[in-house]
Design a protein around this motif. Structure first.
Motif, PDB file in Angstrom:
ATOM      1  N   MET A  51       1.021  -1.258  -0.090  1.00 56.40           N
ATOM      2  CA  MET A  51       0.198   0.124   0.056  1.00 56.40           C
ATOM      3  C   MET A  51       0.980   1.215   0.004  1.00 56.40           C
ATOM      4  SD  MET A  51      -3.176   1.089   0.166  1.00 56.40           S
ATOM      5  CE  MET A  51      -3.131   3.080  -0.111  1.00 56.40           C
ATOM      6  N   PRO A  52       0.941   2.013  -1.316  1.00 50.29           N
ATOM      7  CA  PRO A  52       1.762   3.278  -1.143  1.00 50.29           C
ATOM      8  C   PRO A  52       0.873   4.259  -0.324  1.00 50.29           C
ATOM      9  CG  PRO A  52       0.512   3.094  -2.860  1.00 50.29           C
ATOM     10  CD  PRO A  52       0.076   1.726  -2.360  1.00 50.29           C
ATOM     11  N   GLY A  53       1.571   5.000   0.834  1.00 51.81           N
ATOM     12  CA  GLY A  53       0.846   5.697   1.516  1.00 51.81           C
ATOM     13  C   GLY A  53       1.583   5.692   2.990  1.00 51.81           C
ATOM     14  N   ASP A  54       1.048   6.770   3.701  1.00 49.36           N
ATOM     15  CA  ASP A  54       1.452   6.922   5.022  1.00 49.36           C
ATOM     16  C   ASP A  54       0.337   6.552   5.983  1.00 49.36           C
ATOM     17  OD1 ASP A  54       1.796   7.866   7.789  1.00 49.36           O
ATOM     18  OD2 ASP A  54       2.853   9.722   7.130  1.00 49.36           O
ATOM     19  N   PRO A  55       0.266   5.472   6.838  1.00 49.56           N
ATOM     20  CA  PRO A  55      -0.830   5.007   7.289  1.00 49.56           C
ATOM     21  C   PRO A  55      -1.486   6.189   8.187  1.00 49.56           C
ATOM     22  CG  PRO A  55       1.268   3.805   8.072  1.00 49.56           C
ATOM     23  CD  PRO A  55       1.487   4.821   7.250  1.00 49.56           C
ATOM     24  N   LYS A  56      -0.755   7.352   8.437  1.00 49.29           N
ATOM     25  CA  LYS A  56      -1.431   8.575   9.290  1.00 49.29           C
ATOM     26  C   LYS A  56      -2.328   9.387   8.367  1.00 49.29           C
ATOM     27  CE  LYS A  56       2.622   9.872  11.424  1.00 49.29           C
ATOM     28  NZ  LYS A  56       3.405   8.897  11.081  1.00 49.29           N
ATOM     29  N   THR A  57      -2.014   9.513   6.999  1.00 43.37           N
ATOM     30  CA  THR A  57      -2.922  10.184   6.344  1.00 43.37           C
ATOM     31  C   THR A  57      -4.376  10.074   6.385  1.00 43.37           C
ATOM     32  OG1 THR A  57      -1.103   9.934   4.437  1.00 43.37           O
ATOM     33  CG2 THR A  57      -3.363  10.858   3.847  1.00 43.37           C
ATOM     34  N   PRO A  58      -5.054  11.109   6.742  1.00 47.66           N
ATOM     35  CA  PRO A  58      -6.372  11.174   7.208  1.00 47.66           C
ATOM     36  C   PRO A  58      -7.245  10.961   5.577  1.00 47.66           C
ATOM     37  CG  PRO A  58      -5.489  13.276   7.824  1.00 47.66           C
ATOM     38  CD  PRO A  58      -4.580  12.753   6.877  1.00 47.66           C
ATOM     39  N   LEU A  59      -8.217   9.943   5.522  1.00 51.09           N
ATOM     40  CA  LEU A  59      -9.377   9.826   4.491  1.00 51.09           C
ATOM     41  C   LEU A  59     -10.443  10.656   4.877  1.00 51.09           C
ATOM     42  CD1 LEU A  59      -8.764   6.382   3.137  1.00 51.09           C
ATOM     43  CD2 LEU A  59      -7.261   8.420   2.645  1.00 51.09           C
ATOM     44  N   TYR A  60     -11.152  11.359   3.739  1.00 47.70           N
ATOM     45  CA  TYR A  60     -12.198  11.892   3.756  1.00 47.70           C
ATOM     46  C   TYR A  60     -13.211  11.452   2.960  1.00 47.70           C
ATOM     47  CZ  TYR A  60     -10.139  15.840   6.754  1.00 47.70           C
ATOM     48  OH  TYR A  60      -9.499  16.606   7.602  1.00 47.70           O
ATOM     49  N   LEU A  61     -14.163  10.636   3.661  1.00 44.96           N
ATOM     50  CA  LEU A  61     -15.091   9.670   2.916  1.00 44.96           C
ATOM     51  C   LEU A  61     -16.383   9.965   3.164  1.00 44.96           C
ATOM     52  CD1 LEU A  61     -13.268   6.266   3.701  1.00 44.96           C
ATOM     53  CD2 LEU A  61     -12.822   7.709   1.844  1.00 44.96           C
ATOM     54  N   ALA A  62     -17.270  10.051   2.269  1.00 45.48           N
ATOM     55  CA  ALA A  62     -18.743  10.492   2.646  1.00 45.48           C
ATOM     56  C   ALA A  62     -19.648   9.425   1.722  1.00 45.48           C
ATOM     57  CB  ALA A  62     -19.067  11.672   1.877  1.00 45.48           C
ATOM     58  N   THR A  63     -21.068   9.903   2.349  1.00 43.64           N
ATOM     59  CA  THR A  63     -22.042   8.846   1.247  1.00 43.64           C
ATOM     60  C   THR A  63     -22.739   9.878   0.288  1.00 43.64           C
ATOM     61  OG1 THR A  63     -23.849   9.806   2.781  1.00 43.64           O
ATOM     62  CG2 THR A  63     -22.623   7.494   3.483  1.00 43.64           C
ATOM     63  N   ALA A  64     -23.238   9.333  -0.638  1.00 46.46           N
ATOM     64  CA  ALA A  64     -23.860  10.114  -1.800  1.00 46.46           C
ATOM     65  C   ALA A  64     -25.058  10.822  -1.175  1.00 46.46           C
ATOM     66  CB  ALA A  64     -24.643   9.262  -2.732  1.00 46.46           C
ATOM     67  N   GLU A  65     -25.837  10.166  -0.331  1.00 47.02           N
ATOM     68  CA  GLU A  65     -26.903  10.801   0.778  1.00 47.02           C
ATOM     69  C   GLU A  65     -26.446  12.065   1.261  1.00 47.02           C
ATOM     70  OE1 GLU A  65     -28.194   9.010   4.188  1.00 47.02           O
ATOM     71  OE2 GLU A  65     -30.233   9.626   4.001  1.00 47.02           O
ATOM     72  N   PHE A  66     -25.489  12.127   1.906  1.00 45.63           N
ATOM     73  CA  PHE A  66     -24.761  13.356   2.531  1.00 45.63           C
ATOM     74  C   PHE A  66     -24.434  14.456   1.556  1.00 45.63           C
ATOM     75  CE2 PHE A  66     -20.854  15.717   3.464  1.00 45.63           C
ATOM     76  CZ  PHE A  66     -21.377  16.245   4.824  1.00 45.63           C
TER      77      PHE A  66
END
Ligand SMILES: NC(=O)c1ccc[n+]([C@@H]2O[C@H](COP(=O)([O-])OP(=O)(O)OC[C@H]3O[C@@H](n4cnc5c(N)ncnc54)[C@H](OP(=O)(O)O)[C@@H]3O)[C@@H](O)[C@H]2O)c1
Length: 359
Positions: A208-223
């Motif tokens: 997995m390329p990436g820093d485990p600490k990087t925050p992910l901003y995920l959302a639903t289609a409803e929101f």
């Protein structure tokens, strides 16, 4: 009664916003779609039952895509049309996402009753910058990870310049990555998030390329659709908004990968494959791997790496997206429980075998 024009209306969010605006307003809707292909109308079947809806073909690469729309009555424009692939080439990104958006702005200038031009952008318009990202216009000094990001930033810049010059009631909504329809985790549209999980689940990617600490901003289609319908209202102040979870609601990449594997490991089929959790690697290590497999032709591994490459660098660039403006303008914005959302989404992915089976 108002008249709302939605571009990219047969796309994933275009349809969701159209449905919500039909439900929440008395307005007439003109849905513009790239192709007049009757087969594509099926995507709009639910909406076409309503007599307030009409469909107009409008390819934003054409010289005057909205010539067939009567500008005099249009009160709201929701611009959702875009090429959304992270691996889009530069000329296409320029023609559709940047110049196409400029044509939407030019049409908006011809609409004397316009109360809102709402453009859908992305949090990734921030490009390579790190740290706190505010709901203000960005410059391009940090650079961009791919042509998609660049084009969404350039589209914002064109719109903001046009809005300043012509006094357009512009709102730019920078969206989070949508992973599910709603809290049930049902997936309505597959994107890089789901495709990467699929590679892990079938053992095609072990790094997995990436820093485990990087925050992910995920959302639903409803929101997202609810938020867009709110931001389209004329009484809500115009401007730039991060239509996304609050920073304290985002979750770190490493934790979400672990959570995904916790769900996968509940499945006997997955357990039989005896796969290890992916190791996090640095960007140079990942690029070496990509380079080293160039000669492998169209192997599954090669395809897996090609699908992750266009956004891999972003997984090292930790950002906190401030959304104070959004939460002031939309006090009823629902909270996002990112961990629960990822768990529900992964459960849906495993149960449906990534969309191949009924839930
Ligand atoms: N979904 C997400 O997670 C997400 C996250 C951040 C930002 N966004 C932004 O939200 C917006 C909508 O995204 P989406 O997920 O709904 O994407 P989508 O499902 O790919 O829909 C895009 C729409 O744009 C249309 N389009 C493409 N090229 C066009 C052209 N030349 N002329 C007219 N229409 C054209 C597509 O029509 P065809 O299919 O016929 O080409 C489609 O209807 C985009 O601006 C995207 O950048 C989405």
């Amino acid at each position: 009664m108002g008249h709302i024009l939605i571009t990219g209306a047969d796309g994933y969010l275009g349809r969701q916003v159209a449905a919500r605006l039909l439900r929440d307003t008395d307005d007439r809707l003109t849905l513009t779609v790239r192709t007049a292909d009757p087969g594509r109308r099926a995507a709009l079947a639910d909406l076409l039952d309503d007599r307030r809806v009409d469909v107009v073909p409008a390819d934003v690469r054409d010289a005057d895509p909205f010539a067939a729309v009567d500008a005099a009555g249009v009160t709201t424009i929701v611009h959702a049309a875009a090429v959304t692939a992270f691996n889009v080439d530069a000329p296409t990104a320029l023609a559709v996402n940047v110049e196409g958006t400029a044509k939407v702005a030019a049409f908006a200038r011809r609409c004397p009753r316009l109360t809102r031009l709402l453009a859908l952008s992305t949090l990734f318009a921030a490009g390579r910058r790190t740290g706190t990202v505010t709901e203000t216009r960005h410059d391009d000094t940090a650079g961009f990870v791919n042509h998609y990001e660049w084009s969404k930033w350039a589209a914002e810049r064109r719109l903001l310049t046009e809005a300043d010059a012509a006094g357009l009631p512009l709102t730019v909504a920078r969206l989070a990555t949508i992973v599910a329809e709603d809290g049930t985790g049902t997936v309505g549209q597959y994107n890089a998030f789901h495709n990467t999980l699929k590679l892990f689940c079938y053992g095609l990617l072990s790094l997995m390329p990436g820093d485990p600490k990087t925050p992910l901003y995920l959302a639903t289609a409803e929101f997202t659709a609810r938020g867009l319908a709110h931001l389209a209202r004329p009484d809500v102040p115009s401007g730039i908004y991060h239509l996304a979870p609050a920073p304290e609601e985002a979750a770190p990449l490493g934790e979400l990968v672990d959570l995904a594997f916790d769900v996968f490991e509940r499945d006997p089929g997955f357990r039989r494959r005896r796969l290890l959790r992916p190791a996090f690697c640095d960007i140079d290590g990942f690029r070496d791997l990509v380079e080293g497999t160039r000669g492998f032709g169209a192997s599954p591994m090669r395809q897996a790496l090609d699908s992750v490459s266009p956004f891999a660098e972003q997984m090292f660039l930790a950002k906190d997206f401030d959304s104070t403006r959004l939460r002031t303008a939309w006090p009823a914005a629902p909270a996002t429980d990112t961990r629960r959302l990822v768990e529900a989404t992964c459960t849906h992915l495993v149960t449906t075998r990534f969309g191949r089976r009924a839930p």
